[in-house]
Enzyme design. Sequence first.
Site, PDB file in Angstrom:
ATOM      1  N   GLN A 103       0.848  -1.204   0.000  1.00 52.20           N
ATOM      2  CA  GLN A 103       0.000   0.000   0.000  1.00 52.20           C
ATOM      3  C   GLN A 103       0.878   1.247   0.000  1.00 52.20           C
ATOM      4  O   GLN A 103       0.380   2.359  -0.088  1.00 52.20           O
ATOM      5  CB  GLN A 103      -0.868   0.022   1.268  1.00 52.20           C
ATOM      6  CG  GLN A 103      -1.799  -1.162   1.389  1.00 52.20           C
ATOM      7  CD  GLN A 103      -2.380  -1.252   2.803  1.00 52.20           C
ATOM      8  OE1 GLN A 103      -3.382  -0.621   3.102  1.00 52.20           O
ATOM      9  NE2 GLN A 103      -1.749  -2.020   3.660  1.00 52.20           N
ATOM     10  N   ASN A 104       2.185   1.053   0.146  1.00 48.43           N
ATOM     11  CA  ASN A 104       3.084   2.201   0.277  1.00 48.43           C
ATOM     12  C   ASN A 104       3.393   2.815  -1.082  1.00 48.43           C
ATOM     13  O   ASN A 104       3.357   2.146  -2.116  1.00 48.43           O
ATOM     14  CB  ASN A 104       4.367   1.787   0.982  1.00 48.43           C
ATOM     15  CG  ASN A 104       4.104   1.385   2.419  1.00 48.43           C
ATOM     16  OD1 ASN A 104       3.033   1.680   2.942  1.00 48.43           O
ATOM     17  ND2 ASN A 104       5.037   0.705   3.044  1.00 48.43           N
ATOM     18  N   ASP A 106       6.301   4.715  -1.381  1.00 45.31           N
ATOM     19  CA  ASP A 106       7.644   5.246  -1.154  1.00 45.31           C
ATOM     20  C   ASP A 106       8.745   4.568  -1.966  1.00 45.31           C
ATOM     21  O   ASP A 106       9.906   4.990  -1.906  1.00 45.31           O
ATOM     22  CB  ASP A 106       7.990   5.193   0.340  1.00 45.31           C
ATOM     23  CG  ASP A 106       7.860   3.787   0.938  1.00 45.31           C
ATOM     24  OD1 ASP A 106       8.057   2.794   0.196  1.00 45.31           O
ATOM     25  OD2 ASP A 106       7.585   3.681   2.151  1.00 45.31           O
ATOM     26  N   HIS A 121      -1.543   1.447  -4.303  1.00 49.55           N
ATOM     27  CA  HIS A 121      -1.910   2.849  -4.064  1.00 49.55           C
ATOM     28  C   HIS A 121      -1.021   3.815  -4.846  1.00 49.55           C
ATOM     29  O   HIS A 121      -0.949   4.996  -4.522  1.00 49.55           O
ATOM     30  CB  HIS A 121      -1.878   3.160  -2.561  1.00 49.55           C
ATOM     31  CG  HIS A 121      -2.997   2.497  -1.800  1.00 49.55           C
ATOM     32  ND1 HIS A 121      -3.032   2.405  -0.424  1.00 49.55           N
ATOM     33  CD2 HIS A 121      -4.135   1.873  -2.225  1.00 49.55           C
ATOM     34  CE1 HIS A 121      -4.132   1.766  -0.043  1.00 49.55           C
ATOM     35  NE2 HIS A 121      -4.816   1.433  -1.114  1.00 49.55           N
ATOM     36  N   GLY A 215       2.873  -4.503   9.029  1.00 50.11           N
ATOM     37  CA  GLY A 215       2.809  -3.062   9.290  1.00 50.11           C
ATOM     38  C   GLY A 215       1.638  -2.343   8.665  1.00 50.11           C
ATOM     39  O   GLY A 215       1.807  -1.268   8.094  1.00 50.11           O
ATOM     40  N   THR A 216       0.457  -2.940   8.776  1.00 47.45           N
ATOM     41  CA  THR A 216      -0.720  -2.236   8.267  1.00 47.45           C
ATOM     42  C   THR A 216      -1.853  -2.321   9.278  1.00 47.45           C
ATOM     43  O   THR A 216      -2.053  -3.362   9.898  1.00 47.45           O
ATOM     44  CB  THR A 216      -1.183  -2.770   6.898  1.00 47.45           C
ATOM     45  OG1 THR A 216      -2.459  -2.200   6.578  1.00 47.45           O
ATOM     46  CG2 THR A 216      -1.269  -4.279   6.829  1.00 47.45           C
ATOM     47  N   SER A 217      -2.571  -1.200   9.427  1.00 48.91           N
ATOM     48  CA  SER A 217      -3.706  -1.187  10.355  1.00 48.91           C
ATOM     49  C   SER A 217      -4.907  -1.925   9.759  1.00 48.91           C
ATOM     50  O   SER A 217      -5.874  -2.195  10.472  1.00 48.91           O
ATOM     51  CB  SER A 217      -4.103   0.262  10.663  1.00 48.91           C
ATOM     52  OG  SER A 217      -4.438   0.930   9.460  1.00 48.91           O
ATOM     53  N   GLU A 243       0.548  -4.283  16.597  1.00 49.48           N
ATOM     54  CA  GLU A 243      -0.783  -4.479  17.179  1.00 49.48           C
ATOM     55  C   GLU A 243      -1.310  -5.862  16.842  1.00 49.48           C
ATOM     56  O   GLU A 243      -0.852  -6.495  15.886  1.00 49.48           O
ATOM     57  CB  GLU A 243      -1.789  -3.483  16.552  1.00 49.48           C
ATOM     58  CG  GLU A 243      -1.378  -2.045  16.638  1.00 49.48           C
ATOM     59  CD  GLU A 243      -2.216  -1.155  15.724  1.00 49.48           C
ATOM     60  OE1 GLU A 243      -2.795  -1.667  14.735  1.00 49.48           O
ATOM     61  OE2 GLU A 243      -2.278   0.045  16.007  1.00 49.48           O
ATOM     62  N   ALA A 255       8.783  -4.308  12.463  1.00 50.36           N
ATOM     63  CA  ALA A 255       9.044  -5.106  11.257  1.00 50.36           C
ATOM     64  C   ALA A 255      10.538  -5.301  11.018  1.00 50.36           C
ATOM     65  O   ALA A 255      10.979  -6.380  10.606  1.00 50.36           O
ATOM     66  CB  ALA A 255       8.398  -4.429  10.047  1.00 50.36           C
TER      67      ALA A 255
HETATM   68  P1  NAD Z   1      -1.514   2.951   8.943  1.00 50.13           P
HETATM   69  O1  NAD Z   1      -0.797   4.233   9.212  1.00 50.13           O
HETATM   70  O2  NAD Z   1      -2.988   2.932   8.964  1.00 50.13           O
HETATM   71  O3  NAD Z   1      -1.028   1.858  10.005  1.00 50.13           O
HETATM   72  C1  NAD Z   1       0.325   1.606  10.247  1.00 50.13           C
HETATM   73  C2  NAD Z   1       0.436   0.281  10.950  1.00 50.13           C
HETATM   74  O4  NAD Z   1       1.823  -0.021  11.089  1.00 50.13           O
HETATM   75  C3  NAD Z   1      -0.169   0.261  12.350  1.00 50.13           C
HETATM   76  O5  NAD Z   1      -0.852  -0.953  12.532  1.00 50.13           O
HETATM   77  C4  NAD Z   1       1.058   0.353  13.275  1.00 50.13           C
HETATM   78  O6  NAD Z   1       0.862  -0.270  14.519  1.00 50.13           O
HETATM   79  C5  NAD Z   1       2.073  -0.394  12.445  1.00 50.13           C
HETATM   80  N1  NAD Z   1       3.466  -0.042  12.733  1.00 50.13           N
HETATM   81  C6  NAD Z   1       3.999   1.150  13.102  1.00 50.13           C
HETATM   82  N2  NAD Z   1       5.328   1.064  13.228  1.00 50.13           N
HETATM   83  C7  NAD Z   1       5.661  -0.220  12.900  1.00 50.13           C
HETATM   84  C8  NAD Z   1       6.879  -0.945  12.826  1.00 50.13           C
HETATM   85  N3  NAD Z   1       8.050  -0.371  13.107  1.00 50.13           N
HETATM   86  N4  NAD Z   1       6.847  -2.249  12.464  1.00 50.13           N
HETATM   87  C9  NAD Z   1       5.666  -2.861  12.179  1.00 50.13           C
HETATM   88  N5  NAD Z   1       4.473  -2.236  12.241  1.00 50.13           N
HETATM   89  C10 NAD Z   1       4.478  -0.929  12.597  1.00 50.13           C
HETATM   90  O7  NAD Z   1      -0.935   2.396   7.569  1.00 50.13           O
HETATM   91  P2  NAD Z   1      -1.614   1.527   6.423  1.00 50.13           P
HETATM   92  O8  NAD Z   1      -2.402   0.419   7.031  1.00 50.13           O
HETATM   93  O9  NAD Z   1      -0.548   1.215   5.468  1.00 50.13           O
HETATM   94  O10 NAD Z   1      -2.681   2.488   5.724  1.00 50.13           O
HETATM   95  C11 NAD Z   1      -2.399   3.834   5.491  1.00 50.13           C
HETATM   96  C12 NAD Z   1      -2.445   4.295   4.037  1.00 50.13           C
HETATM   97  O11 NAD Z   1      -1.534   5.380   3.930  1.00 50.13           O
HETATM   98  C13 NAD Z   1      -1.995   3.276   3.041  1.00 50.13           C
HETATM   99  O12 NAD Z   1      -2.675   3.503   1.868  1.00 50.13           O
HETATM  100  C14 NAD Z   1      -0.525   3.629   2.822  1.00 50.13           C
HETATM  101  O13 NAD Z   1      -0.170   3.493   1.472  1.00 50.13           O
HETATM  102  C15 NAD Z   1      -0.453   5.118   3.069  1.00 50.13           C
HETATM  103  N6  NAD Z   1       0.831   5.488   3.687  1.00 50.13           N
HETATM  104  C16 NAD Z   1       1.990   5.175   3.028  1.00 50.13           C
HETATM  105  C17 NAD Z   1       3.209   5.486   3.585  1.00 50.13           C
HETATM  106  C18 NAD Z   1       4.458   5.096   2.842  1.00 50.13           C
HETATM  107  O14 NAD Z   1       4.445   5.009   1.614  1.00 50.13           O
HETATM  108  N7  NAD Z   1       5.550   4.815   3.549  1.00 50.13           N
HETATM  109  C19 NAD Z   1       3.277   6.118   4.822  1.00 50.13           C
HETATM  110  C20 NAD Z   1       2.081   6.454   5.469  1.00 50.13           C
HETATM  111  C21 NAD Z   1       0.863   6.113   4.884  1.00 50.13           C
END
Ligand code: NAD
Length: 266
Positions: A103-104, A106, A121, A215-217, A243, A255
């Site tokens: 979903q990232n 980056d 995404h 690492g996704t909610s 979580e 992670a």
């Molecule tokens: P989210 O922000 O909803 O949830 C993040 C999840 O990661 C949580 O469950 C949290 O507990 C967990 N987490 C935090 N730190 C962690 C670690 N070090 N190791 C493992 N788990 C960890 O993110 P989502 O579910 O990906 O949904 C958010 C949306 O926003 C998605 O569409 C995503 O693409 C986008 N997004 C992308 C980026 C990126 O590209 N890096 C960053 C932020 C949001």
Amino acid sequence: MNWTGPFEEAAATLRTTFFTGAGVSAESGVPTFRDQDGFWNRFPPARFAHWAGLERLIQEEPLLIAEFISEFVRPIVMAQPNAAHRAIADLEKLDKDVTVVTQNIDGLHQTAGSSHVVEIHGSLFEVIEVRKSDDIISPVSPQSLSLMLSDLEALLKNGQCTTTQLLRAVCPILGVGPEKAHRPNIVLFGDLLPSCAWNEAVAAASAADCLLVVGTSQLVYPAAGLPALARSNGAKIIGIGLEDCDCDVLLIGAAGVTLPRVVSRI
Ligand code: NAD
């Protein structure tokens, strides 16, 4: 099978299909959206997570949008893959057929060396030019994003900017007007997912023996439906994160620490 603990169980069932979210990049310095210090606390999604809201803010509060784009883009441009991205990429060196559905936006899985990444995404390193007949997707280099960040920094230092100044600064990723309209190739609330990537993700989840959810909610749909789809097709679900989640094997932990431990047992 002689399993001795959850790490061994996870490794023994691994079939190298990953479904990753913002948490996999958190240790690279890219903020998640929903954690306590997450991005949405400062920039609420009701205002910032859809194109209509952003278009309004560009006209009404250009300085705030300069800050938003700067804070959103900078950590991604600065980020390097962490141990979790590298552990996933290293699996390919073991001749594993690895699919990463992410979903990232980056690009860190690709930078780490993963060769089959499905970006459901989109990507911050692409722009989409919206045309009447068809949309054109073009790459955006990290260098032009860095230049954009410098321009935004200058506006922010100044403490004020007009919509025209903002649009000039962000032109590598955003253009409005009849001549040439382009925007980042990323999915915001209310957007359709890119159909090609989504079909690939559905196929990968349906075919998986084991899906590692990292690492996704799991709050963003339709992406969050992929683990249930995999399970209904017989896959075992391994959850890795901070979580609890609905899975067969849960590995609580960051992670960057947990994934290398699983991969080292393959
Ligand atoms: P989210 O922000 O909803 O949830 C993040 C999840 O990661 C949580 O469950 C949290 O507990 C967990 N987490 C935090 N730190 C962690 C670690 N070090 N190791 C493992 N788990 C960890 O993110 P989502 O579910 O990906 O949904 C958010 C949306 O926003 C998605 O569409 C995503 O693409 C986008 N997004 C992308 C980026 C990126 O590209 N890096 C960053 C932020 C949001």
